[in-house]
Design a protein around this motif. Structure first.
Motif, PDB file in Angstrom:
ATOM      1  N   ASP A  95       0.813  -1.222   0.000  1.00  7.85           N
ATOM      2  CA  ASP A  95       0.000   0.000   0.000  1.00  7.85           C
ATOM      3  C   ASP A  95       0.843   1.266   0.000  1.00  7.85           C
ATOM      4  N   THR A 143       2.030  12.218   1.817  1.00  6.98           N
ATOM      5  CA  THR A 143       1.130  11.360   1.031  1.00  6.98           C
ATOM      6  C   THR A 143      -0.312  11.817   1.197  1.00  6.98           C
ATOM      7  N   ARG A 144      -0.709  12.114   2.440  1.00  3.02           N
ATOM      8  CA  ARG A 144      -2.087  12.569   2.684  1.00  3.02           C
ATOM      9  C   ARG A 144      -2.336  13.928   2.045  1.00  3.02           C
ATOM     10  N   LYS A 145      -1.351  14.828   2.104  1.00  2.00           N
ATOM     11  CA  LYS A 145      -1.509  16.150   1.477  1.00  2.00           C
ATOM     12  C   LYS A 145      -1.702  16.020  -0.024  1.00  2.00           C
ATOM     13  N   ARG A 146      -0.873  15.157  -0.667  1.00  2.00           N
ATOM     14  CA  ARG A 146      -0.990  14.945  -2.113  1.00  2.00           C
ATOM     15  C   ARG A 146      -2.368  14.396  -2.469  1.00  2.00           C
ATOM     16  N   LYS A 147      -2.840  13.436  -1.687  1.00  2.00           N
ATOM     17  CA  LYS A 147      -4.154  12.828  -1.925  1.00  2.00           C
ATOM     18  C   LYS A 147      -5.252  13.877  -1.783  1.00  2.00           C
ATOM     19  N   LEU A 148      -5.140  14.723  -0.756  1.00  2.00           N
ATOM     20  CA  LEU A 148      -6.123  15.783  -0.534  1.00  2.00           C
ATOM     21  C   LEU A 148      -6.154  16.753  -1.718  1.00  2.00           C
ATOM     22  N   GLU A 149      -4.963  17.167  -2.184  1.00  2.00           N
ATOM     23  CA  GLU A 149      -4.897  18.081  -3.332  1.00  2.00           C
ATOM     24  C   GLU A 149      -5.521  17.445  -4.570  1.00  2.00           C
ATOM     25  N   GLU A 150      -5.233  16.163  -4.778  1.00  2.00           N
ATOM     26  CA  GLU A 150      -5.777  15.429  -5.920  1.00  2.00           C
ATOM     27  C   GLU A 150      -7.307  15.400  -5.857  1.00  2.00           C
ATOM     28  N   LEU A 151      -7.848  15.089  -4.682  1.00  2.00           N
ATOM     29  CA  LEU A 151      -9.300  15.018  -4.526  1.00  2.00           C
ATOM     30  C   LEU A 151      -9.952  16.393  -4.683  1.00  2.00           C
ATOM     31  N   GLN A 163     -10.155  17.164  -8.362  1.00  2.00           N
ATOM     32  CA  GLN A 163     -11.229  16.373  -8.967  1.00  2.00           C
ATOM     33  C   GLN A 163     -12.588  16.982  -8.626  1.00  2.00           C
TER      34      GLN A 163
END
Length: 116
Positions: A56, A80-88, A91
């Motif tokens: 994972d 990793t969480r910051k990148r995911k948040l920015e991505e979401l 979107q």
């Protein structure tokens, strides 16, 4: 009463605690010694849990010589969480724009039409 074992997810969380609390690099045999004593994870399931965390992307691993080393630092988890948040968020913004465009086209197509 019979003692209930930990769920797979609880074991994963506890395994991550080992890495975050020590901020150290381990070999599998070290983790197999630490996990049962400190976190109550059975030594037989340590390898499976560690592999799932590696799969994972939560724990990094590298082979140096004949040994495999494992590590995970809190800063990487944060990034990793910051990148995911920015991505979401991007979107979400795209979807909102699409929705607005569709609403406008619905309003346009209603003009000149009447219910029959």
């Amino acid at each position: 009463s019979k003692k209930k074992g930990l769920s797979f997810e609880e074991k994963r969380v506890r395994m991550m605690e080992i890495f975050f609390e020590t901020k150290d690099v381990f070999q599998l045999k070290d983790i197999e010694k630490i996990a049962p004593k400190e976190k109550g994870i059975t030594s037989m399931s340590v390898k499976e849990i560690l592999q799932s965390l590696v799969d994972d992307g939560m724990v990094d691993t590298d082979r140096i010589g004949t040994s495999n080393y494992f590590w995970a630092f809190p800063s990487k988890a944060l990034h990793t969480r910051k990148r995911k948040l920015e991505e979401l968020e991007s979107q979400f913004a795209e979807s909102s724009q699409k929705k607005e465009a569709l609403q406008k086209s619905i309003e346009k197509s209603k003009i000149g039409r009447e219910d029959t």
